[in-house]
Design an enzyme around this catalytic site. Structure first.
Site, PDB file in Angstrom:
ATOM      1  N   ASP A   1      -2.907  -4.708  12.308  1.00  0.00           N
ATOM      2  CA  ASP A   1      -1.731  -5.234  11.606  1.00  0.00           C
ATOM      3  C   ASP A   1      -0.505  -5.151  12.512  1.00  0.00           C
ATOM      4  O   ASP A   1       0.563  -4.707  12.095  1.00  0.00           O
ATOM      5  CB  ASP A   1      -1.530  -4.457  10.293  1.00  0.00           C
ATOM      6  CG  ASP A   1      -0.683  -5.222   9.280  1.00  0.00           C
ATOM      7  OD1 ASP A   1      -0.488  -6.444   9.458  1.00  0.00           O
ATOM      8  OD2 ASP A   1      -0.198  -4.593   8.321  1.00  0.00           O
TER       9      ASP A   1
ATOM     10  N   PHE B   1       0.790  -1.225   0.000  1.00  0.00           N
ATOM     11  CA  PHE B   1       0.000   0.000   0.000  1.00  0.00           C
ATOM     12  C   PHE B   1       0.827   1.283   0.000  1.00  0.00           C
ATOM     13  O   PHE B   1       0.272   2.361  -0.053  1.00  0.00           O
ATOM     14  CB  PHE B   1      -0.950   0.011   1.203  1.00  0.00           C
ATOM     15  CG  PHE B   1      -1.858  -1.183   1.219  1.00  0.00           C
ATOM     16  CD1 PHE B   1      -2.883  -1.292   0.292  1.00  0.00           C
ATOM     17  CD2 PHE B   1      -1.674  -2.204   2.145  1.00  0.00           C
ATOM     18  CE1 PHE B   1      -3.719  -2.399   0.284  1.00  0.00           C
ATOM     19  CE2 PHE B   1      -2.504  -3.312   2.147  1.00  0.00           C
ATOM     20  CZ  PHE B   1      -3.537  -3.414   1.205  1.00  0.00           C
TER      21      PHE B   1
ATOM     22  N   SER C   1       5.102   3.212  -0.375  1.00  0.00           N
ATOM     23  CA  SER C   1       6.566   3.184  -0.395  1.00  0.00           C
ATOM     24  C   SER C   1       7.007   4.239   0.605  1.00  0.00           C
ATOM     25  O   SER C   1       6.419   5.310   0.670  1.00  0.00           O
ATOM     26  CB  SER C   1       7.101   3.550  -1.775  1.00  0.00           C
ATOM     27  OG  SER C   1       6.669   2.597  -2.724  1.00  0.00           O
TER      28      SER C   1
HETATM   29  P1  ADP Z   1       3.037  -0.119   4.756  1.00  0.00           P
HETATM   30  O1  ADP Z   1       1.604   0.253   4.904  1.00  0.00           O
HETATM   31  O2  ADP Z   1       3.485  -0.089   3.328  1.00  0.00           O
HETATM   32  O3  ADP Z   1       3.410  -1.373   5.480  1.00  0.00           O
HETATM   33  P2  ADP Z   1       4.437   1.307   6.891  1.00  0.00           P
HETATM   34  O4  ADP Z   1       3.832   2.545   7.469  1.00  0.00           O
HETATM   35  O5  ADP Z   1       4.339   0.064   7.708  1.00  0.00           O
HETATM   36  O6  ADP Z   1       3.840   1.102   5.423  1.00  0.00           O
HETATM   37  O7  ADP Z   1       5.956   1.586   6.566  1.00  0.00           O
HETATM   38  C1  ADP Z   1       6.739   0.607   5.910  1.00  0.00           C
HETATM   39  C2  ADP Z   1       8.139   0.581   6.485  1.00  0.00           C
HETATM   40  O8  ADP Z   1       8.768   1.851   6.362  1.00  0.00           O
HETATM   41  C3  ADP Z   1       8.182   0.269   7.980  1.00  0.00           C
HETATM   42  O9  ADP Z   1       8.197  -1.113   8.213  1.00  0.00           O
HETATM   43  C4  ADP Z   1       9.483   0.935   8.397  1.00  0.00           C
HETATM   44  O10 ADP Z   1      10.586   0.103   8.116  1.00  0.00           O
HETATM   45  C5  ADP Z   1       9.547   2.146   7.493  1.00  0.00           C
HETATM   46  N1  ADP Z   1       8.992   3.318   8.193  1.00  0.00           N
HETATM   47  C6  ADP Z   1       7.708   3.722   8.225  1.00  0.00           C
HETATM   48  N2  ADP Z   1       7.571   4.827   8.976  1.00  0.00           N
HETATM   49  C7  ADP Z   1       8.810   5.144   9.438  1.00  0.00           C
HETATM   50  C8  ADP Z   1       9.344   6.185  10.275  1.00  0.00           C
HETATM   51  N3  ADP Z   1       8.579   7.149  10.755  1.00  0.00           N
HETATM   52  N4  ADP Z   1      10.661   6.157  10.546  1.00  0.00           N
HETATM   53  C9  ADP Z   1      11.454   5.206  10.036  1.00  0.00           C
HETATM   54  N5  ADP Z   1      11.027   4.213   9.244  1.00  0.00           N
HETATM   55  C10 ADP Z   1       9.713   4.169   8.934  1.00  0.00           C
HETATM   56 MG    MG Z   2       3.518  -1.815   7.477  1.00  0.00          MG
END
Ligand code: ADP
Ligand code: MG
Ligand code: ZN
Length: 459
Positions: free
Chosen positions: A165, A57, A59
């Site tokens: 999740d 969903f 990047s």
């Molecule tokens: P998705 O819905 O695609 O899973 P996430 O919000 O879980 O998106 O973010 C995917 C990845 O990006 C996380 O597992 C983490 O590794 C990195 N990430 C997301 N937010 C942060 C943040 N604020 N700081 C550092 N890394 C982040």
């Molecule tokens: Mg995620």
């Protein structure tokens, strides 16, 4: 929401400049160029350095901004897939703005939008990948980790947010700094009394009472059809209080109930509508069986699966692409009779062709961690494949990468030093209460934080 990160310069820093400092692939470079193109505002403020996450969903990118005081700060830019529903996007943002920024829950700095492209700007939190650290954590580290996860859950549950999740990739962890942050409200839903306005529209409202398809998972050893004939369905207490959803499916009686075959009547039933987001290995039994009434307890189950990984040193613990396989794996640990009994309380009937005994959680975790001999632990046949670290048979959890890359399990002296020789019963008691098959009795986050395990921790 805070103001946009203030900047002094407005010159576009090229991707090339980013590349020179930080080695990135051509593909990532292309993605970064694309992001600057679809959201040109970003280039006024950020130098996008790398891609740090890529999911179904979104990047996520690492970016740097120069603040008005001249300092530089790192941000995570989450670019949502352009097909995301506007309410979904707004709800994710509202979770971050209302509940985030405190109690180990990620906050939000700003949000950019141009047409259907949306980028959520968050403070960047440097973190490790769970699989890289799970094998090297001391018992004390594990206790802290789960404590901080519970704090985040208590906080979001207070707002009536069901995360849906909960898994290590959505709970960022910095081992050195002992920092934690819950991210990703992309699948969140609201409880019936949620304080997040935008989650109200996303309430889990099954439109009709239907029966799930008669799928059978067969392996050499087992077949586990999960079925809920309409005439057998029991109401949960919560359901009895609520107005009854209109039953649109005809009341059919069938002759396959409680057998491991599927009759034609059942094959023609429509799929049951129930929220089913998340990752199979972390899904609670009531999610796997598509129980229409799901609450914050589903996140507690997922926290239990994480604790199981932390204690056994195996990740992922349950690996299943299919909900019925996931359910079988749960039964392998928690017992088939117990699972069937619990499912009855939420109106689901499970048939399992072979009885699977409930396992002792301490023996299970200690054996998988290498603290106890395989020969004495009498784990069922399903686990024999995970005995050899080289053979990654995932349905009983694979040994953590650290273990495998270092070629062997930790020595007993090392394990002792890490506190693994004197793990208190309390932690297995908490694990048992998190992995309660019955969502109605499963421990809540605020109760869990009161658990004797945490008596020396300041909340
Ligand atoms: P998705 O819905 O695609 O899973 P996430 O919000 O879980 O998106 O973010 C995917 C990845 O990006 C996380 O597992 C983490 O590794 C990195 N990430 C997301 N937010 C942060 C943040 N604020 N700081 C550092 N890394 C982040
Ligand atoms: Mg995620
Ligand atoms: Zn039938």
């Amino acid at each position: 929401m805070e103001a946009a990160p203030a900047v002094q310069r407005s010159t576009h820093q090229s991707v090339e400049k980013g590349r020179s400092r930080h080695k990135i692939s051509r593909d990532v470079e292309t993605d970064i160029t694309y992001l600057y193109e679809v959201l040109p505002q970003l280039s006024q403020i950020f130098r996008i350095i790398d891609k740090i996450g890529e999911g179904t969903f979104s990047s996520v990118y690492l970016a740097e901004a120069q603040m008005t005081d001249g300092s530089r700060r790192m941000f995570a830019l989450k670019h949502l897939i352009p097909t995301s529903h506007p309410v979904r996007i707004a709800a994710e943002l509202q979770c971050l703005t209302v509940a985030g920024g405190t109690e180990n829950v990620m906050g939000v700095t700003y949000c950019f939008r141009k047409e259907h492209h949306v980028v959520i700007v968050m403070p960047y939190m440097e973190h490790q990948t769970f699989v890289d650290v799970v094998g090297s954590l001391s018992f004390e580290d594990v206790k802290h980790y789960i404590f901080h996860l519970l704090k985040a859950l208590r906080h979001i549950h207070k707002f009536g947010i069901i995360h849906r999740d909960i898994k290590p990739t959505n709970f960022l962890f910095n081992q050195q700094r002992r920092e934690y942050s819950l991210v990703d409200f992309g699948l969140a839903q609201g409880t019936h009394d949620t304080q997040i306005e935008l989650l109200k529209g996303l309430l889990s409202k099954p439109k009709r009472e239907e029966v799930i398809p008669r799928k059978i998972v067969s392996s050499k050893h087992r077949s586990v059809p999960v079925r809920t004939p309409l005439n057998q369905r029991q109401k949960t207490p919560a359901e009895s209080q609520k107005p009854k959803p209109p039953a649109v499916s005809p009341m059919l009686t069938c002759n396959c109930y409680m057998t491991d075959r599927v009759c034609n009547i059942c094959l023609s039933r429509k799929q049951q509508v129930a929220p089913r987001a998340g990752t199979p290995g972390f899904r609670a039994p009531e999610v796997l069986t598509k129980c229409p009434n799901q609450g914050t307890a589903i996140d507690m189950w997922s926290a239990g699966v994480i604790l199981l990984s932390l204690l056994s040193g195996r990740y992922p613990f349950f690996k299943a692409n299919d909900d019925l396989i996931a359910l079988t794996q749960i039964m392998t640990i928690r017992g088939s009779k117990e699972t069937i009994e619990a499912a009855k309380t939420f109106g689901k009937s499970i048939v399992c062709s072979r009885e699977l005994p409930r396992l002792d959680l301490r023996i299970l975790c200690e054996t998988l961690r290498g603290l106890r001999s395989w020969d004495d632990s009498s784990l069922p046949a399903e686990f024999q494949a995970s005995r050899n670290p080289a053979e990654v048979k995932l349905d009983a959890g694979s040994p953590a990468k650290k273990h495998m890359s270092s070629g062997s399990f930790k020595s007993s002296a090392e394990l002792q030093e890490m506190g693994w020789d004197k793990v208190p019963d309390d932690v297995y008691d908490l694990l048992d209460k998190l992995l309660d098959l019955n969502p109605a009795t499963r421990i809540t986050a605020s109760m869990a934080l009161q658990h004797p395990l945490f008596k020396d921790m300041t909340d």
